[in-house]
Design a protein around this motif. Structure first.
Motif, PDB file in Angstrom:
ATOM      1  N   ALA A 187      43.126  27.994  29.107  1.00  0.00           N
ATOM      2  CA  ALA A 187      43.693  29.147  29.818  1.00  0.00           C
ATOM      3  C   ALA A 187      42.579  30.040  30.350  1.00  0.00           C
ATOM      4  CB  ALA A 187      44.619  29.938  28.904  1.00  0.00           C
ATOM      5  N   LYS A 188      41.558  30.260  29.536  1.00  0.00           N
ATOM      6  CA  LYS A 188      40.423  31.074  29.981  1.00  0.00           C
ATOM      7  C   LYS A 188      39.767  30.432  31.194  1.00  0.00           C
ATOM      8  CE  LYS A 188      36.095  33.128  28.524  1.00  0.00           C
ATOM      9  NZ  LYS A 188      35.217  33.481  27.414  1.00  0.00           N
ATOM     10  N   ALA A 189      39.548  29.130  31.144  1.00  0.00           N
ATOM     11  CA  ALA A 189      38.923  28.433  32.272  1.00  0.00           C
ATOM     12  C   ALA A 189      39.771  28.538  33.530  1.00  0.00           C
ATOM     13  CB  ALA A 189      38.682  26.967  31.908  1.00  0.00           C
ATOM     14  N   ALA A 190      41.092  28.435  33.380  1.00  0.00           N
ATOM     15  CA  ALA A 190      41.981  28.526  34.542  1.00  0.00           C
ATOM     16  C   ALA A 190      41.900  29.917  35.178  1.00  0.00           C
ATOM     17  CB  ALA A 190      43.419  28.205  34.139  1.00  0.00           C
ATOM     18  N   LEU A 191      41.899  30.964  34.352  1.00  0.00           N
ATOM     19  CA  LEU A 191      41.800  32.321  34.893  1.00  0.00           C
ATOM     20  C   LEU A 191      40.440  32.561  35.546  1.00  0.00           C
ATOM     21  CD1 LEU A 191      43.608  34.424  32.140  1.00  0.00           C
ATOM     22  CD2 LEU A 191      44.342  34.100  34.514  1.00  0.00           C
ATOM     23  N   LEU A 192      39.388  32.037  34.950  1.00  0.00           N
ATOM     24  CA  LEU A 192      38.059  32.209  35.539  1.00  0.00           C
ATOM     25  C   LEU A 192      37.928  31.446  36.860  1.00  0.00           C
ATOM     26  CD1 LEU A 192      35.824  32.101  32.342  1.00  0.00           C
ATOM     27  CD2 LEU A 192      36.549  34.118  33.659  1.00  0.00           C
ATOM     28  N   GLU A 193      38.602  30.325  36.975  1.00  0.00           N
ATOM     29  CA  GLU A 193      38.608  29.582  38.243  1.00  0.00           C
ATOM     30  C   GLU A 193      39.316  30.386  39.328  1.00  0.00           C
ATOM     31  OE1 GLU A 193      40.465  25.524  40.187  1.00  0.00           O
ATOM     32  OE2 GLU A 193      40.127  25.581  38.030  1.00  0.00           O
ATOM     33  N   ILE A 194      40.434  31.004  38.969  1.00  0.00           N
ATOM     34  CA  ILE A 194      41.165  31.848  39.917  1.00  0.00           C
ATOM     35  C   ILE A 194      40.294  33.042  40.312  1.00  0.00           C
ATOM     36  CG2 ILE A 194      43.188  33.357  40.198  1.00  0.00           C
ATOM     37  CD1 ILE A 194      44.619  31.344  38.223  1.00  0.00           C
ATOM     38  N   GLU A 195      39.586  33.618  39.345  1.00  0.00           N
ATOM     39  CA  GLU A 195      38.694  34.736  39.638  1.00  0.00           C
ATOM     40  C   GLU A 195      37.597  34.311  40.612  1.00  0.00           C
ATOM     41  OE1 GLU A 195      36.415  38.222  37.204  1.00  0.00           O
ATOM     42  OE2 GLU A 195      36.172  36.184  36.442  1.00  0.00           O
ATOM     43  N   SER A 196      37.081  33.125  40.438  1.00  0.00           N
ATOM     44  CA  SER A 196      36.043  32.621  41.336  1.00  0.00           C
ATOM     45  C   SER A 196      36.564  32.511  42.769  1.00  0.00           C
ATOM     46  CB  SER A 196      35.548  31.263  40.839  1.00  0.00           C
ATOM     47  OG  SER A 196      34.600  30.740  41.714  1.00  0.00           O
ATOM     48  N   LYS A 197      37.781  32.034  42.933  1.00  0.00           N
ATOM     49  CA  LYS A 197      38.394  31.936  44.261  1.00  0.00           C
ATOM     50  C   LYS A 197      38.618  33.324  44.852  1.00  0.00           C
ATOM     51  CE  LYS A 197      40.616  27.522  43.339  1.00  0.00           C
ATOM     52  NZ  LYS A 197      41.887  26.817  43.144  1.00  0.00           N
ATOM     53  N   ASP A 198      39.031  34.259  44.007  1.00  0.00           N
ATOM     54  CA  ASP A 198      39.230  35.641  44.442  1.00  0.00           C
ATOM     55  C   ASP A 198      37.918  36.233  44.938  1.00  0.00           C
ATOM     56  OD1 ASP A 198      40.728  38.320  44.374  1.00  0.00           O
ATOM     57  OD2 ASP A 198      39.107  38.697  42.953  1.00  0.00           O
ATOM     58  N   GLN A 199      36.858  36.051  44.181  1.00  0.00           N
ATOM     59  CA  GLN A 199      35.558  36.599  44.562  1.00  0.00           C
ATOM     60  C   GLN A 199      35.046  35.979  45.856  1.00  0.00           C
ATOM     61  OE1 GLN A 199      34.012  39.306  43.016  1.00  0.00           O
ATOM     62  NE2 GLN A 199      36.046  39.344  42.104  1.00  0.00           N
ATOM     63  N   ALA A 200      35.262  34.685  46.034  1.00  0.00           N
ATOM     64  CA  ALA A 200      34.836  34.020  47.275  1.00  0.00           C
ATOM     65  C   ALA A 200      35.583  34.593  48.473  1.00  0.00           C
ATOM     66  CB  ALA A 200      35.061  32.517  47.166  1.00  0.00           C
ATOM     67  N   ALA A 201      36.867  34.853  48.316  1.00  0.00           N
ATOM     68  CA  ALA A 201      37.661  35.429  49.405  1.00  0.00           C
ATOM     69  C   ALA A 201      37.175  36.836  49.744  1.00  0.00           C
ATOM     70  CB  ALA A 201      39.141  35.458  49.025  1.00  0.00           C
ATOM     71  N   LEU A 202      36.836  37.615  48.724  1.00  0.00           N
ATOM     72  CA  LEU A 202      36.338  38.972  48.958  1.00  0.00           C
ATOM     73  C   LEU A 202      34.986  38.945  49.664  1.00  0.00           C
ATOM     74  CD1 LEU A 202      37.305  40.712  45.603  1.00  0.00           C
ATOM     75  CD2 LEU A 202      38.464  40.879  47.808  1.00  0.00           C
ATOM     76  N   MET A 203      34.134  38.019  49.255  1.00  0.00           N
ATOM     77  CA  MET A 203      32.830  37.890  49.919  1.00  0.00           C
ATOM     78  C   MET A 203      33.008  37.555  51.394  1.00  0.00           C
ATOM     79  SD  MET A 203      30.125  38.557  48.177  1.00  0.00           S
ATOM     80  CE  MET A 203      28.760  37.594  48.793  1.00  0.00           C
TER      81      MET A 203
END
Length: 92
Positions: A64-80
């Protein structure tokens, strides 16, 4: 994963979809005042979910932690891409 973990991950994915839509609209210059308000709310919600993943005492399974961190990574890429930095400014 537990039902609660699945719910948290599904919520994060839903908020990510909203954030991605906002980022696309922002890049196209098509953001309204209502969009800004919605984004502010969505940003707070998704950040709260990411905070859970970073809390060592959250009780999340490694999956679950890995799944949330993967989503966070996608979020950060979109913001960049949309804003040129991690984390978008909130309108006052």
């Amino acid at each position: 994963m537990s039902p609660l973990e699945n719910t948290l991950i599904n919520s994060a994915r839903s908020y990510l979809d909203l954030v991605l839509s906002y980022c696309a609209a922002h890049k196209a210059g098509q953001v309204s005042e209502d969009d800004e308000k919605d984004y502010s709310s969505d940003r707070g919600a998704i950040n709260a979910l990411f905070d859970i993943a970073h809390n060592p005492e959250s009780g999340l399974s490694p999956e679950a932690k890995a799944a949330l961190l993967e989503i966070e990574s996608k979020d950060q890429a979109a913001l960049m891409e949309a804003f040129g930095f991690k984390g978008a400014p909130l309108e006052e």
